[in-house]
Design an enzyme around this catalytic site. Structure first.
Site, PDB file in Angstrom:
ATOM      1  N   LYS A 181       7.734   3.718   6.529  1.00 15.32           N
ATOM      2  CA  LYS A 181       8.846   3.546   7.492  1.00 15.32           C
ATOM      3  C   LYS A 181       9.956   4.548   7.222  1.00 15.32           C
ATOM      4  O   LYS A 181      10.552   5.088   8.135  1.00 15.32           O
ATOM      5  CB  LYS A 181       9.458   2.147   7.329  1.00 15.32           C
TER       6      LYS A 181
ATOM      7  N   GLU B  65      16.805   1.672   9.099  1.00 12.09           N
ATOM      8  CA  GLU B  65      15.477   1.218   8.673  1.00 12.09           C
ATOM      9  C   GLU B  65      15.607  -0.156   8.028  1.00 12.09           C
ATOM     10  O   GLU B  65      16.423  -0.353   7.130  1.00 12.09           O
ATOM     11  CB  GLU B  65      14.917   2.233   7.654  1.00 12.09           C
TER      12      GLU B  65
ATOM     13  N   LYS C   1      -5.642  -5.732  16.992  1.00  9.55           N
ATOM     14  CA  LYS C   1      -5.137  -7.099  16.846  1.00  9.55           C
ATOM     15  C   LYS C   1      -3.951  -7.219  15.879  1.00  9.55           C
ATOM     16  O   LYS C   1      -2.949  -7.888  16.198  1.00  9.55           O
ATOM     17  CB  LYS C   1      -6.287  -8.030  16.426  1.00  9.55           C
ATOM     18  N   PRO C   2      -4.036  -6.591  14.672  1.00  6.00           N
ATOM     19  CA  PRO C   2      -2.881  -6.724  13.765  1.00  6.00           C
ATOM     20  C   PRO C   2      -1.581  -6.238  14.419  1.00  6.00           C
ATOM     21  O   PRO C   2      -0.530  -6.862  14.249  1.00  6.00           O
ATOM     22  CB  PRO C   2      -3.257  -5.840  12.579  1.00  6.00           C
TER      23      PRO C   2
ATOM     24  N   LYS D 151      -4.561  -0.450  25.884  1.00  3.57           N
ATOM     25  CA  LYS D 151      -4.710  -1.826  25.417  1.00  3.57           C
ATOM     26  C   LYS D 151      -3.466  -2.252  24.628  1.00  3.57           C
ATOM     27  O   LYS D 151      -2.907  -3.336  24.858  1.00  3.57           O
ATOM     28  CB  LYS D 151      -5.965  -1.900  24.531  1.00  3.57           C
TER      29      LYS D 151
ATOM     30  N   GLY E 299      13.789   9.306 -18.209  1.00  7.38           N
ATOM     31  CA  GLY E 299      13.175   8.044 -18.565  1.00  7.38           C
ATOM     32  C   GLY E 299      14.037   7.245 -19.516  1.00  7.38           C
ATOM     33  O   GLY E 299      15.077   7.719 -19.974  1.00  7.38           O
TER      34      GLY E 299
ATOM     35  N   CYS F  61      17.025  15.342 -17.920  1.00 11.77           N
ATOM     36  CA  CYS F  61      17.707  14.166 -18.445  1.00 11.77           C
ATOM     37  C   CYS F  61      17.110  13.752 -19.790  1.00 11.77           C
ATOM     38  O   CYS F  61      17.335  14.426 -20.783  1.00 11.77           O
ATOM     39  CB  CYS F  61      17.714  13.052 -17.401  1.00 11.77           C
TER      40      CYS F  61
ATOM     41  N   MET G 122      15.615  16.677 -21.418  1.00 10.88           N
ATOM     42  CA  MET G 122      16.533  17.587 -22.114  1.00 10.88           C
ATOM     43  C   MET G 122      16.865  17.025 -23.492  1.00 10.88           C
ATOM     44  O   MET G 122      16.943  17.739 -24.493  1.00 10.88           O
ATOM     45  CB  MET G 122      17.798  17.747 -21.268  1.00 10.88           C
TER      46      MET G 122
ATOM     47  N   ARG H 125      23.160   7.330 -20.089  1.00 13.28           N
ATOM     48  CA  ARG H 125      24.169   6.754 -20.986  1.00 13.28           C
ATOM     49  C   ARG H 125      24.346   7.579 -22.252  1.00 13.28           C
ATOM     50  O   ARG H 125      25.351   7.486 -22.922  1.00 13.28           O
ATOM     51  CB  ARG H 125      23.706   5.371 -21.470  1.00 13.28           C
TER      52      ARG H 125
ATOM     53  N   HIS I 209      19.951  15.594 -12.883  1.00 10.34           N
ATOM     54  CA  HIS I 209      18.676  15.490 -12.139  1.00 10.34           C
ATOM     55  C   HIS I 209      18.665  16.460 -10.961  1.00 10.34           C
ATOM     56  O   HIS I 209      19.054  16.076  -9.849  1.00 10.34           O
ATOM     57  CB  HIS I 209      18.504  14.061 -11.610  1.00 10.34           C
TER      58      HIS I 209
ATOM     59  N   GLU J 275      16.252  17.389  -9.241  1.00  7.88           N
ATOM     60  CA  GLU J 275      15.251  17.033  -8.214  1.00  7.88           C
ATOM     61  C   GLU J 275      15.864  16.334  -7.001  1.00  7.88           C
ATOM     62  O   GLU J 275      15.316  16.375  -5.908  1.00  7.88           O
ATOM     63  CB  GLU J 275      14.131  16.177  -8.820  1.00  7.88           C
TER      64      GLU J 275
HETATM   65  N1  GLN Z   1      17.649   7.215 -21.408  1.00  6.03           N
HETATM   66  C1  GLN Z   1      18.475   8.392 -21.370  1.00  6.03           C
HETATM   67  C2  GLN Z   1      19.942   8.056 -21.208  1.00  6.03           C
HETATM   68  O1  GLN Z   1      20.275   6.964 -20.791  1.00  6.03           O
HETATM   69  C3  GLN Z   1      18.017   9.327 -20.257  1.00  6.03           C
HETATM   70  C4  GLN Z   1      18.204   8.768 -18.895  1.00  6.03           C
HETATM   71  C5  GLN Z   1      17.412   9.490 -17.828  1.00  6.03           C
HETATM   72  O2  GLN Z   1      16.491  10.236 -18.124  1.00  6.03           O
HETATM   73  N2  GLN Z   1      17.752   9.272 -16.571  1.00  6.03           N
HETATM   74  O3  GLN Z   1      20.776   8.872 -21.479  1.00  6.03           O
END
Ligand code: GLN
Length: 538
Positions: free
Chosen positions: A20, A142, A191-192, A225, A357, A384, A387, A465, A510, A512
């Site tokens: 969507k 949306e 039908k769905p 239809k 992450g 992030c 790095m 953080r 970030h 991206e």
């Molecule tokens: N966990 C790391 C921090 O909190 C990196 C965060 C992330 O990659 N968005 O600083």
């Protein structure tokens, strides 16, 4: 005369994950290409205030806006396809709607009335739509979830009322549905779709346009239809066929006349769609000169949705260089546990990327991947957490700081090269409390970053953080780590690079989130170019 905005509501039926968000943004892109000013809004029918506290396994990527809102990943599609800069006003959850209603109730704003879903919750929902209408020609809204879900009912009721409030001539309803092909019968089944439209009509919404997701184009008989059973004009029943690339969609929709019908139903006079930039991307995509392989070493590899913007940013850059991209996901936890061989996973990657992450799982595997990229001179981009990992790897293996780590993962480390940010130390709540949104960063002239951006000041989005611990700056620098970007105000380290390497860069922000298909992000561009060069060398 005051300008009267128009509204397009996009709902989905039959099953979830039909796209969507992509349908809504494709419509946005088509209308923009006709010279119409649009904005997009997404309602998410869950109780969390935002997706910021949800696991990527539950919800996919959290898309961050310039103003620091943690939003649904569909907003990423909106910004990539359309010329809009979104804010916290472009995404609301049930939780936020209830939160504002309850705050008003505590302030006594309802003047003694009983506060109810109808009209108080529905009014709050409608006010979010009207608010965006103040500054644009068309608002595309949306509604998350699938028609028939209990959770989305207040939103559907609100958008039903909306046409009643502003006049039906200013509103259209577009329903995205599925027309499955049943192999055993050798037929498409309508039908769905009939049931899902019936469900909508039962709550008072008659769709004006149907976008039918299907494997192959629907025949005129099938459209007849569907039209008959769903009470939708035949001219407004469209095949939204499966595509290889989402960036084909503006061309596919326009070829069928979706934007023409929208303009007709909303009574808008505009030029016809100018799709040159979309055609150019298609041309590049269809005529690649080669393929470049990028290994993404992360923890959420089974769930590509977790790295949505990242994938798209890599695709944008490769397409701009007329290359196909071969994205290979490497599970860092498996490397860490020795379940897969690092060499096997990385030996034919032309570039290596460690994304953002949280949490310690898989971290040692990521450190190994960075070491591999650094020593073997494979182009490397760390984002992030990526790095932060690059900094840890450099501290441990180049500066001989044994056991160097981030305080996020090892509170007893003798070398906390990554530490919790000062302003984070007193924070208790998890939701919405990270360092979020756009900050300005100053770049060093002699750097990969500067050559990529061709500017010494940039603005990028953040969500973290922890930070580079400036106590170790001199030690790391004396071993050859370059600090090439710093926050303009606080001086916080934003970019690190490694000397004597073809392309090795880690950034705390970030990039991206700001890449678009027709203007790929400069850092991704430079990283992918370096990977292509590496490929040619090997
Ligand atoms: N966990 C790391 C921090 O909190 C990196 C965060 C992330 O990659 N968005 O600083």
């Amino acid at each position: 005369m005051t300008r009267k905005p128009k509204y397009i509501f996009v709902t989905g039926g039959v099953v979830s994950s039909l796209g969507k968000g992509i349908a809504a943004t494709t419509i946005g892109a088509l209308l923009e290409s006709r010279g119409i000013k649009i904005n997009l809004l997404k309602f998410d029918p869950y109780l969390n205030l935002d997706p910021g506290t949800m696991s990527p396994f539950q919800h996919g990527e959290v898309f961050v806006t310039d103003d620091g809102a943690e939003t649904d990943l569909d907003l990423g599609h909106y910004e990539r396809f359309c010329d809009v800069i979104l804010t916290k006003n472009n995404n609301f959850t049930t939780g936020q709607i209830y939160d504002s209603v309850l705050n008003k109730e505590r302030k006594g704003e309802y003047l003694g009335k009983t506060v109810q879903v109808i009209p108080h919750i529905t009014n709050e929902i409608k006010s979010k739509v009207t608010n965006l209408g103040k500054t644009t020609d068309i608002v595309i809204v949306e509604i998350g979830g699938t028609v028939g879900d209990i959770e989305s009912l207040p939103f559907l009721e609100a958008i039903r009322q909306f046409a009643y409030d502003v006049g039906k001539e200013s509103v259209i309803y577009i329903h995205l549905t599925l027309v499955p092909y049943i192999k055993a019968a050798g037929e498409f089944k309508t039908k769905p779709t009939q049931h899902s439209v019936k469900e909508l009509r039962m709550i008072g919404i008659q769709p004006d346009i149907l976008l039918c997701r299907c494997e192959k184009e629907l025949s005129p008989e099938m459209k007849d239809k569907i039209s008959l059973f769903c009470n939708v004009k035949k001219e407004a029943v469209f095949s939204a066929t499966d595509v290889e690339s989402i960036y084909e969609l503006p061309l596919l929709y326009s070829r069928q006349g979706v934007d023409e019908i929208i303009a007709k139903y909303l009574n808008i006079w505009s030029r016809s769609a100018g799709l040159q930039k979309w055609k150019k991307i298609e041309e590049n995509r269809l005529n690649p000169v080669g393929s470049v392989k990028i290994a993404i070493v992360g923890k959420y590899v089974e769930l590509k949705e977790s790295y949505k913007s990242l994938n798209e940013a890599l695709i944008h850059s490769a397409t701009a260089s007329k290359y196909e991209i071969d994205l290979c996901y490497v599970d860092s936890e498996k490397i860490e546990k020795g379940e897969v061989s690092l060499l096997e996973c990385l030996k034919d990657a032309h570039g290596i990327l460690v994304p953002g992450g949280f949490g310690v799982r898989g971290v040692e595997g990521k450190i190994k991947a960075v070491e591999y990229a650094r020593i073997n001179k494979v182009p490397f981009l760390g984002i992030c957490l990526g790095m932060q990992i690059a900094t840890i790897e450099f501290a441990r293996n180049v500066c001989e700081m044994e056991g160097a780590h981030s305080m996020e993962f090892d509170r007893m480390t003798s070398y906390p090269v990554i530490d919790l940010m000062e302003e984070q130390k007193s924070i208790q709540n998890m939701g919405g409390t990270m360092r979020l949104g756009a900050y300005n960063c100053m770049l060093e002239k002699e750097s990969l970053a500067f050559s990529a951006y061709s500017s010494d000041i940039i603005s990028e989005r953040h969500r973290h953080r922890y930070e580079f611990n400036s106590k170790y700056e001199d030690d790391l620098k004396s071993c050859g780590l370059k600090i090439t970007g710093r926050d303009k105000v606080s001086g916080l380290v934003e970019i690190v690079e490694v000397e004597d390497h073809p392309w090795f860069l880690g950034c705390q922000f970030h990039p991206e989130f700001k890449s678009k298909p027709f203007s790929p992000h400069p850092l991704f561009r430079a990283f992918v170019e370096a990977s292509i060069k590496n490929r040619e060398k090997s």
